[in-house]
Design an enzyme around this catalytic site. Sequence first.
Site, PDB file in Angstrom:
ATOM      1  N   GLN A 126       3.894  97.423 -68.910  1.00  0.00           N
ATOM      2  CA  GLN A 126       3.416  96.385 -67.985  1.00  0.00           C
ATOM      3  C   GLN A 126       3.972  95.016 -68.366  1.00  0.00           C
ATOM      4  O   GLN A 126       3.646  94.498 -69.441  1.00  0.00           O
ATOM      5  CB  GLN A 126       1.882  96.332 -68.031  1.00  0.00           C
ATOM      6  CG  GLN A 126       1.273  95.273 -67.132  1.00  0.00           C
ATOM      7  CD  GLN A 126      -0.235  95.145 -67.324  1.00  0.00           C
ATOM      8  OE1 GLN A 126      -0.753  95.426 -68.398  1.00  0.00           O
ATOM      9  NE2 GLN A 126      -0.943  94.715 -66.293  1.00  0.00           N
ATOM     10  N   GLY A 127       4.784  94.434 -67.523  1.00  0.00           N
ATOM     11  CA  GLY A 127       5.380  93.134 -67.809  1.00  0.00           C
ATOM     12  C   GLY A 127       4.727  92.022 -67.007  1.00  0.00           C
ATOM     13  O   GLY A 127       5.299  91.515 -66.046  1.00  0.00           O
ATOM     14  N   TYR A 128       3.546  91.654 -67.402  1.00  0.00           N
ATOM     15  CA  TYR A 128       2.817  90.566 -66.743  1.00  0.00           C
ATOM     16  C   TYR A 128       2.860  89.305 -67.598  1.00  0.00           C
ATOM     17  O   TYR A 128       3.416  88.288 -67.222  1.00  0.00           O
ATOM     18  CB  TYR A 128       1.341  90.953 -66.543  1.00  0.00           C
ATOM     19  CG  TYR A 128       1.041  91.750 -65.299  1.00  0.00           C
ATOM     20  CD1 TYR A 128       2.012  92.520 -64.684  1.00  0.00           C
ATOM     21  CD2 TYR A 128      -0.232  91.722 -64.748  1.00  0.00           C
ATOM     22  CE1 TYR A 128       1.714  93.262 -63.555  1.00  0.00           C
ATOM     23  CE2 TYR A 128      -0.534  92.456 -63.615  1.00  0.00           C
ATOM     24  CZ  TYR A 128       0.437  93.224 -63.018  1.00  0.00           C
ATOM     25  OH  TYR A 128       0.128  93.939 -61.904  1.00  0.00           O
ATOM     26  N   SER A 129       2.206  89.378 -68.783  1.00  0.00           N
ATOM     27  CA  SER A 129       1.987  88.188 -69.604  1.00  0.00           C
ATOM     28  C   SER A 129       3.288  87.590 -70.114  1.00  0.00           C
ATOM     29  O   SER A 129       4.269  88.298 -70.362  1.00  0.00           O
ATOM     30  CB  SER A 129       1.105  88.534 -70.798  1.00  0.00           C
ATOM     31  OG  SER A 129      -0.093  89.112 -70.362  1.00  0.00           O
ATOM     32  N   GLU A 244      -7.670  98.560 -62.738  1.00  0.00           N
ATOM     33  CA  GLU A 244      -7.804  98.606 -64.195  1.00  0.00           C
ATOM     34  C   GLU A 244      -9.267  98.779 -64.589  1.00  0.00           C
ATOM     35  O   GLU A 244      -9.570  99.049 -65.732  1.00  0.00           O
ATOM     36  CB  GLU A 244      -7.291  97.287 -64.794  1.00  0.00           C
ATOM     37  CG  GLU A 244      -5.875  97.344 -65.339  1.00  0.00           C
ATOM     38  CD  GLU A 244      -5.489  96.025 -66.004  1.00  0.00           C
ATOM     39  OE1 GLU A 244      -5.730  95.889 -67.195  1.00  0.00           O
ATOM     40  OE2 GLU A 244      -4.950  95.148 -65.305  1.00  0.00           O
ATOM     41  N   SER A 380      -9.687  88.097 -70.340  1.00  0.00           N
ATOM     42  CA  SER A 380     -10.548  87.891 -71.513  1.00  0.00           C
ATOM     43  C   SER A 380     -12.013  87.842 -71.081  1.00  0.00           C
ATOM     44  O   SER A 380     -12.318  87.669 -69.895  1.00  0.00           O
ATOM     45  CB  SER A 380     -10.185  86.580 -72.200  1.00  0.00           C
ATOM     46  OG  SER A 380     -10.640  85.491 -71.409  1.00  0.00           O
ATOM     47  N   ASN A 381     -12.904  87.983 -72.050  1.00  0.00           N
ATOM     48  CA  ASN A 381     -14.329  87.951 -71.691  1.00  0.00           C
ATOM     49  C   ASN A 381     -14.746  86.592 -71.134  1.00  0.00           C
ATOM     50  O   ASN A 381     -15.701  86.509 -70.359  1.00  0.00           O
ATOM     51  CB  ASN A 381     -15.178  88.360 -72.897  1.00  0.00           C
ATOM     52  CG  ASN A 381     -15.160  89.877 -73.092  1.00  0.00           C
ATOM     53  OD1 ASN A 381     -14.388  90.588 -72.437  1.00  0.00           O
ATOM     54  ND2 ASN A 381     -15.999  90.377 -73.976  1.00  0.00           N
TER      55      ASN A 381
HETATM   56  C1  LIG Z   1      -3.059  93.935 -78.093  1.00  0.00           C
HETATM   57  C2  LIG Z   1      -2.709  93.330 -76.769  1.00  0.00           C
HETATM   58  C3  LIG Z   1      -2.071  94.099 -75.807  1.00  0.00           C
HETATM   59  C4  LIG Z   1      -1.690  93.541 -74.584  1.00  0.00           C
HETATM   60  N1  LIG Z   1      -0.971  94.301 -73.694  1.00  0.00           N
HETATM   61  C5  LIG Z   1      -0.425  93.704 -72.593  1.00  0.00           C
HETATM   62  C6  LIG Z   1       0.494  94.410 -71.735  1.00  0.00           C
HETATM   63  O1  LIG Z   1       0.797  95.588 -71.957  1.00  0.00           O
HETATM   64  N2  LIG Z   1       1.040  93.754 -70.694  1.00  0.00           N
HETATM   65  C7  LIG Z   1       0.732  92.461 -70.393  1.00  0.00           C
HETATM   66  O2  LIG Z   1       1.251  91.933 -69.432  1.00  0.00           O
HETATM   67  N3  LIG Z   1      -0.133  91.764 -71.178  1.00  0.00           N
HETATM   68  C8  LIG Z   1      -0.723  92.357 -72.265  1.00  0.00           C
HETATM   69  N4  LIG Z   1      -1.571  91.630 -73.096  1.00  0.00           N
HETATM   70  C9  LIG Z   1      -1.789  90.198 -72.825  1.00  0.00           C
HETATM   71  C10 LIG Z   1      -3.200  89.840 -72.439  1.00  0.00           C
HETATM   72  O3  LIG Z   1      -3.447  90.172 -71.141  1.00  0.00           O
HETATM   73  C11 LIG Z   1      -3.384  88.321 -72.738  1.00  0.00           C
HETATM   74  O4  LIG Z   1      -3.483  88.188 -74.127  1.00  0.00           O
HETATM   75  C12 LIG Z   1      -4.595  87.752 -72.050  1.00  0.00           C
HETATM   76  O5  LIG Z   1      -4.372  87.616 -70.703  1.00  0.00           O
HETATM   77  C13 LIG Z   1      -4.996  86.383 -72.641  1.00  0.00           C
HETATM   78  O6  LIG Z   1      -3.911  85.504 -72.601  1.00  0.00           O
HETATM   79  P1  LIG Z   1      -3.472  84.677 -73.892  1.00  0.00           P
HETATM   80  O7  LIG Z   1      -3.426  85.618 -75.028  1.00  0.00           O
HETATM   81  O8  LIG Z   1      -2.267  83.922 -73.560  1.00  0.00           O
HETATM   82  O9  LIG Z   1      -4.694  83.687 -74.161  1.00  0.00           O
HETATM   83  P2  LIG Z   1      -4.971  82.326 -73.387  1.00  0.00           P
HETATM   84  O10 LIG Z   1      -4.947  82.565 -71.942  1.00  0.00           O
HETATM   85  O11 LIG Z   1      -4.127  81.246 -73.940  1.00  0.00           O
HETATM   86  O12 LIG Z   1      -6.485  82.073 -73.789  1.00  0.00           O
HETATM   87  C14 LIG Z   1      -6.876  81.493 -75.029  1.00  0.00           C
HETATM   88  C15 LIG Z   1      -8.382  81.355 -75.018  1.00  0.00           C
HETATM   89  O13 LIG Z   1      -8.769  80.479 -73.964  1.00  0.00           O
HETATM   90  C16 LIG Z   1      -9.704  81.115 -73.112  1.00  0.00           C
HETATM   91  N5  LIG Z   1      -9.541  80.629 -71.760  1.00  0.00           N
HETATM   92  C17 LIG Z   1      -8.413  80.589 -71.021  1.00  0.00           C
HETATM   93  N6  LIG Z   1      -8.667  80.086 -69.802  1.00  0.00           N
HETATM   94  C18 LIG Z   1      -9.993  79.815 -69.763  1.00  0.00           C
HETATM   95  C19 LIG Z   1     -10.870  79.295 -68.766  1.00  0.00           C
HETATM   96  N7  LIG Z   1     -10.422  78.939 -67.557  1.00  0.00           N
HETATM   97  N8  LIG Z   1     -12.178  79.137 -69.087  1.00  0.00           N
HETATM   98  C20 LIG Z   1     -12.645  79.477 -70.314  1.00  0.00           C
HETATM   99  N9  LIG Z   1     -11.853  79.988 -71.291  1.00  0.00           N
HETATM  100  C21 LIG Z   1     -10.549  80.156 -71.017  1.00  0.00           C
HETATM  101  C22 LIG Z   1      -9.394  82.581 -73.263  1.00  0.00           C
HETATM  102  O14 LIG Z   1     -10.496  83.383 -72.879  1.00  0.00           O
HETATM  103  C23 LIG Z   1      -9.098  82.670 -74.735  1.00  0.00           C
HETATM  104  O15 LIG Z   1     -10.291  82.722 -75.448  1.00  0.00           O
HETATM  105  C24 LIG Z   1      -1.993  92.181 -74.305  1.00  0.00           C
HETATM  106  C25 LIG Z   1      -2.674  91.415 -75.266  1.00  0.00           C
HETATM  107  C26 LIG Z   1      -3.028  91.971 -76.484  1.00  0.00           C
HETATM  108  C27 LIG Z   1      -3.735  91.099 -77.505  1.00  0.00           C
END
Ligand SMILES: Cc1cc2nc3c(=O)[nH]c(=O)nc-3n(C[C@H](O)[C@H](O)[C@H](O)COP(=O)(O)OP(=O)(O)OC[C@H]3O[C@@H](n4cnc5c(N)ncnc54)[C@H](O)[C@@H]3O)c2cc1C
Lengths: 395, 357
Positions: A126-129, A244, A380-381
């Site tokens: 999955q190439g989203y993030s 999902e 995220s939660n």
């Molecule tokens: C082990 C692992 C596997 C993964 N696998 C995939 C994958 O296969 N494909 C893919 O595309 N992605 C994948 N991901 C990415 C995952 O979806 C992102 O980590 C997630 O979306 C959070 O983004 P970030 O890590 O950039 O954190 P950020 O978005 O930078 O968030 C940092 C903190 O800020 C909080 N935050 C952000 N916005 C708000 C808001 N508006 N209000 C309150 N709090 C907020 C977040 O909850 C978090 O606590 C994976 C991540 C992990 C850790």
Amino acid sequence: MDLSFSAEDIAFREEVRAYLAENLPTHISDAVRAGDELTKEVMEEWHAILNANGWLATTWPTEFGGPGWTPVQRHIFEEECCRAYAPRIVPFGLSMLGPVLQAFGSKEQQDHYLPRILDGTDWWCQGYSEPGAGSDLASLKTRAVREGDEWVINGQKTWTTLGQHADWIFCLCRTDPDAKQQSGISFILVDMQTPGIEVRPIKLIEGGHEVNEVFFTDVRVPYGNLVGEENKGWTIAKYLLTHERTGIAGVGFSMQSLEEVKALARKVQRGGRPLIEDPLFASRVAQAEIDLEAMKITNLRMLFKAQQQGAPGPETSILKIKGTVINQELKDLARRALGPAAAPFPGYVTDGNLMFGPADSANNAARYFNNRKTSIFGGSNEIQRNILTKTMLEL
Amino acid sequence: MDFNLTEDRQMLADTLNRFLAEQYAVEHRNKVAYDAPFYDPSKWDQLVELGVLFALAPEDAGGFGGTGFDISVVFEAMGRQLTPEPVLGALMASRLLVSAGEDQEALLAGATKYAVGFTEIDAPYELEYIACTASAKGEGYTLSGRKSTVYGGQIADTFLIAAKLDGKVALFEVQAADANVTGYAMMDGSGAAEVQLDDSPARLLMADAADAMEDAINAGIVALCAEAVGAMDVTHATTVDYLKQRKQFGIPIGKFQVLQHRAVDMLTEIEQARSITIKAAAELGGEDASRYASMAKNLIGRAARLIAEEAVQMHGGIAMTWEYPISHFAKRLVMLDAQLGDTDYHLGRIMAANRAA
Ligand SMILES: Cc1cc2nc3c(=O)[nH]c(=O)nc-3n(C[C@H](O)[C@H](O)[C@H](O)COP(=O)(O)OP(=O)(O)OC[C@H]3O[C@@H](n4cnc5c(N)ncnc54)[C@H](O)[C@@H]3O)c2cc1C
């Protein structure tokens, strides 16, 4: 109100249980039970076994090769798989791309890709993030530019789970940089063998390799690899998010964890007696069990509602939040139960050379740390709470 | 009342913080913490030269410190850098040698490395239930049994071992060459060992060592709590920095009030942790030392888990990576709960004391 499963559901559970007893190889369930990092071969082996029985694509309609189960049957199947220590099915092809192609793909795309997902020819990731686009996915920058009958892709994806094994990646790419953020995104399929793609491993907190960075430099793929309409990728991404959500509560995994914690607490000695007799630890276990028992019913209530309404609603965010918290607590209890015996780095201490405490101790701390991911990914939660705030509370 | 450090201790703190910040960049720390021998021998020598070990022992034992505050200054500095050097074993051994009236010149000079073997698989925290036993043999004794997760055991020259003798918990000295030692890295870096004793020759230091061991454990707890406070400070500061830098939805994530409040909750818990650590340090060596050590270890166990989990969560995916330092701070903060008695063990001790009172 009637909490009992129907006679059909009970018979179904028996059938699944018997099937798993017969068909799940012990070398696989042992590896899952030990918490080992599974090899590609093991994951493919289990994939093929389920496929041979038509039980692989549990969410797919029968016309595409699904078993035609109700949500409750799917739930029973997942629960039994956890109980038997079957590996988690890699979701990217089966639970993500499959449903997307069924809803948005062309007939050709469906005919080409769906059978290859089933028979294991194509491993998807999955190439989203992206580094700058996590919670705020719509800010993604990876650029796809149309040149004749090709897309030229430049940019970077990250956190790509099991990308090291993948043959294909489905990507969200920016195709109209001038449009409003959500409106200029397209959903494009990319062969990982295409020149210009580089996959670099990311080592996780506990030392494992399950995620990667994927770099795109002038990667050319056919224009026909676009799914759905150009610049309508966000609609697909949102659709996928609801998909999902089945199994999002992880009830089966938490039941597994609870049994493990109880077994450990019976084996481990503290103060001259089994740890389960220590009132402080026992109360932690009992509290987690109470939460989990409620979660099972919350999960079933939402499944039931989804079955009646045809689609899961925003309240499933509750499942994600509480489900991950319960599972993380159970992983903490396993680590806590072992005390110092959980401390050695996995791989150094094995039953073979040291007989380190209860036989299954080695991976428990690693699992606790690795599992912190579940409250971060898949929305995220905090983001789940934002969704509930808007949709349920209308604040 | 004065909550300032004395000038000498402040100087030691400054010197150590500077030295460790220079010498223990996180990449270097991770390299040595996970590769045998799981510490950096050249840095150990430098730490000894800076007087780290002397600070842990009182003057009449050849050191220049030995109070709770000397200990906390050293370990707080080490916690800030996740220093993997085997100083905890040296501290606890030094306390034991003082109680036993033994010379400790070689320990304080860093020439002989000591590790303390109390923990067993079936008695991880409570000495009453250890199974390792001593038998008289000729002039001396031999020990049989197995000690687990002996911190610093992978490179120790000498072990101080708790073993049962005539129904009492006694303290023995065992040379590493006489034991079967298997070293390994820990989940949170640095090393430990399984020490198997099979009629291994041992020298009796104290036939009834319960009080001496309790004192060594209390000192070790002050050390671990101070280490945790140092690590929590860095973890919190790094998290707050990240909240300011990381942008999502066009603004720094630190603008989201839910994250602001949680960062404040972390701060509150860290201040509480700092306070109980100061209290335990102040009481060390006194009549109520065990009570306050238990309070400190319980509170630190709860606070450190919260800080670790919240720091990771509020960073998002980045803190799940080996490359980003916070993952290592999180591991250290969580894993130190299992050293010298966990949250529940120490809560149970406070509860028992309250029942008895
Ligand atoms: C082990 C692992 C596997 C993964 N696998 C995939 C994958 O296969 N494909 C893919 O595309 N992605 C994948 N991901 C990415 C995952 O979806 C992102 O980590 C997630 O979306 C959070 O983004 P970030 O890590 O950039 O954190 P950020 O978005 O930078 O968030 C940092 C903190 O800020 C909080 N935050 C952000 N916005 C708000 C808001 N508006 N209000 C309150 N709090 C907020 C977040 O909850 C978090 O606590 C994976 C991540 C992990 C850790």
